[in-house]
Design an enzyme around this catalytic site. Structure first.
Site, PDB file in Angstrom:
ATOM      1  N   LYS A  70       0.856  -1.081  -0.125  1.00 28.50           N
ATOM      2  CA  LYS A  70       0.060  -0.063   0.024  1.00 28.50           C
ATOM      3  C   LYS A  70       0.828   1.073  -0.087  1.00 28.50           C
ATOM      4  O   LYS A  70       0.592   2.060  -0.805  1.00 28.50           O
ATOM      5  CB  LYS A  70      -0.896  -0.093   1.105  1.00 28.50           C
ATOM      6  CG  LYS A  70      -1.844  -1.060   1.178  1.00 28.50           C
ATOM      7  CD  LYS A  70      -2.842  -0.922   2.397  1.00 28.50           C
ATOM      8  CE  LYS A  70      -2.541  -0.939   3.817  1.00 28.50           C
ATOM      9  NZ  LYS A  70      -2.093  -2.512   3.965  1.00 28.50           N
ATOM     10  N   THR A  71       1.929   1.313   0.758  1.00 32.64           N
ATOM     11  CA  THR A  71       2.546   2.617   1.020  1.00 32.64           C
ATOM     12  C   THR A  71       3.367   2.886   0.006  1.00 32.64           C
ATOM     13  O   THR A  71       3.560   3.969  -0.798  1.00 32.64           O
ATOM     14  CB  THR A  71       3.696   2.351   2.204  1.00 32.64           C
ATOM     15  OG1 THR A  71       2.632   2.028   3.403  1.00 32.64           O
ATOM     16  CG2 THR A  71       4.630   3.567   2.375  1.00 32.64           C
ATOM     17  N   GLU A  96      -3.765   6.117   1.679  1.00 34.70           N
ATOM     18  CA  GLU A  96      -3.612   4.641   1.890  1.00 34.70           C
ATOM     19  C   GLU A  96      -4.568   4.249   2.698  1.00 34.70           C
ATOM     20  O   GLU A  96      -5.104   4.912   3.748  1.00 34.70           O
ATOM     21  CB  GLU A  96      -2.047   4.412   2.572  1.00 34.70           C
ATOM     22  CG  GLU A  96      -1.706   3.421   3.054  1.00 34.70           C
ATOM     23  CD  GLU A  96      -0.525   2.896   3.674  1.00 34.70           C
ATOM     24  OE1 GLU A  96      -0.184   2.099   4.157  1.00 34.70           O
ATOM     25  OE2 GLU A  96       0.461   3.826   3.151  1.00 34.70           O
TER      26      GLU A  96
END
Length: 465
Positions: A121-122, A165
């Site tokens: 995600k990051t 996110e």
């Protein structure tokens, strides 16, 4: 639910305003003309910054800090016996969790992009950040890591685009209101909250269904997710797939790597070669993260050529295959990987990175995850020449569940790997200094404070975890 409307600024109080995430959300409100106050347990650069922007920040938490705000925002770390939370409840001030508040913020943007998945995600949010900024879209961004291009984890933009996110832990992402969602993968994790993989899949299905079920909503999803049709059935908005097969809308072919293990590939869109993409981050997993970012950029109408160029400029985020320095001729890398899939991806990238022997200092993260995925962790960690295992980082947990780092080492050695339990950070540093030779590669790995070992070895400032 209490609504946050940028056209009607009100008075918002944050309990724990000095946290890196909460401070960024407070900054967004300040930029929109809201009155903002908040409390924290200590002074920091963030509290000084917020004061300079006009926030009223109190050090220490007490009932007197609740001065009739219109709404109070708090994080999961705030306990029910917190005096400010209790005072707000006594005064019947509306309360919002951080996730609920973030969802309310999203409703103020025409385009709210959410990046979800068990891992990646990051990095993917950061890739899309690079694309959107270079394309001049001026987005507001909240990301789960420190990104040098925005000087932290928050960027306050002035357009109608919001990028966030979206974490699945405690079903936080079910409070969000995206118009464009990316789902990178769905794996077993956070089993201290979810019952099992089916429970996790159900939550991701609910998250996907939060998209507007018309032409306003759009999904970018990894076609390699097990039984991906489960997530697509009943979906009434548009979607595209990405992944390893040319049958997906976005795929990669002819993947090659440079001397630092950074990949390049032919971008295949709907079966047609759409150009060569060069990345400046390591590993095949980042090929697929970048496919998701390109697909989302296409949906937003960003020209593909500058989007591809922006990806080549993206050099990663803090604690993702992060070069920290050298000591005695061996290289020190730090990585946040704390799930077997992430570890596998990182170690496969490391195998292509210049080195003689590959060593890993692994700090397991939470007893629940370690016990549930013990065999998967062992299989992932045998990809290095030797793993030195530190004590488990308990995070929020107090029950050891009868599991320890020694159990993981035992399993690694049983299946043919080479593992050793050292536990204590100082002993680990002494061990690697005696063991490693010039040309070796050392990776400190985990979501806790294992990065302190890396930075101590190369003489950098330690973390504050």
């Amino acid at each position: 639910m209490f609504q946050i409307d940028f056209n009607k600024p009100i008075y918002v109080h944050f309990i724990g305003i000095g946290g890196i995430s909460m401070s960024g959300l407070a900054e967004i409100l300040l930029s929109k003309g809201f009155r903002v106050s908040g409390s924290d347990m200590k002074e920091s650069d963030l509290t000084h910054h917020l004061r300079a922007l006009g926030a009223e920040v109190m050090i220490g938490q007490c009932a007197a800090n609740i001065k009739n705000p219109d709404v109070v925002v708090y994080t999961a770390a705030i306990h029910k016996d917190n005096p400010e939370l209790q005072e707000a409840d006594r005064k019947r001030v509306p309360l919002l969790t951080r996730a609920e508040f973030l969802g309310e913020l999203m409703l103020n943007y025409r385009e709210a992009v959410n990046v979800a998945g068990t891992h990646g995600k990051t990095t993917t949010t950061s890739m899309l950040t690079q694309i959107m900024i270079e394309a001049g879209t001026d987005p507001t961004i909240t990301v789960g890591g420190i990104l040098s291009s925005i000087g932290g984890n928050i960027r306050v933009g002035h357009s109608d685009k919001f990028l966030a996110e979206a974490c699945e832990y405690c079903n936080s992402f079910l409070d969000f209101y995206p118009t464009l969602s990316i789902v990178l993968n769905v794996e077993a994790d956070h089993l201290d909250f979810f019952r099992d993989i089916d429970d996790i899949r159900h939550s991701f299905k609910e998250f996907i269904m939060r998209l507007p079920q018309d032409e306003r909503g759009f999904l970018v999803i990894n076609g390699d997710i097990h039984n991906v049709d489960y997530f697509l059935n009943d979906l009434k908005c548009g979607y595209v797939t990405f992944g390893k097969s040319r049958d997906y809308n976005y795929a990669a072919e002819n993947i090659t790597y440079d001397e630092k293990a950074c990949p390049s590939y032919d971008l295949i869109v709907n079966g047609v070669n759409a150009g060569r993409v060069k990345l400046s981050v390591q590993g095949q997993h980042n090929v697929y993260n970048s496919l998701a970012a390109i697909a989302a950029a296409d949906r937003m109408g960003i020209d593909r050529k500058p989007a591809i160029a922006a990806l080549s400029h993206f050099t990663g985020t803090d604690r993702r295959f992060d070069y920290r320095g050298e000591l005695n001729g061996f290289t020190v890398i730090d990585d946040y990987a704390h799930h077997p899939q992430e570890i596998t991806a990182t170690l496969k990238a490391a195998q292509m990175y210049p080195h003689n022997k590959l060593y890993v200092i692994f700090q397991p993260h939470t007893y629940t995850r370690t016990k549930a995925l013990l065999n998967d962790f062992a299989r992932a960690l045998i990809l290095c020449d030797e793993v030195i295992v530190a004590d488990i980082y308990a995070a929020r947990e107090t029950d050891t569940l009868g599991i320890s780092s020694e159990d993981l080492v035992k399993r690694i050695n049983q299946i043919g790997g080479s593992g050793v339990y050292v536990g204590d950070f100082e002993k680990i540093k002494n061990y690697v200094c005696e063991k490693l030779a010039p040309g070796d590669l050392l990776i400190t790995m985990g979501a806790g404070n294992v990065v302190d070992i890396a930075d101590s070895l190369v003489g950098k400032k330690l973390s504050t975890i």
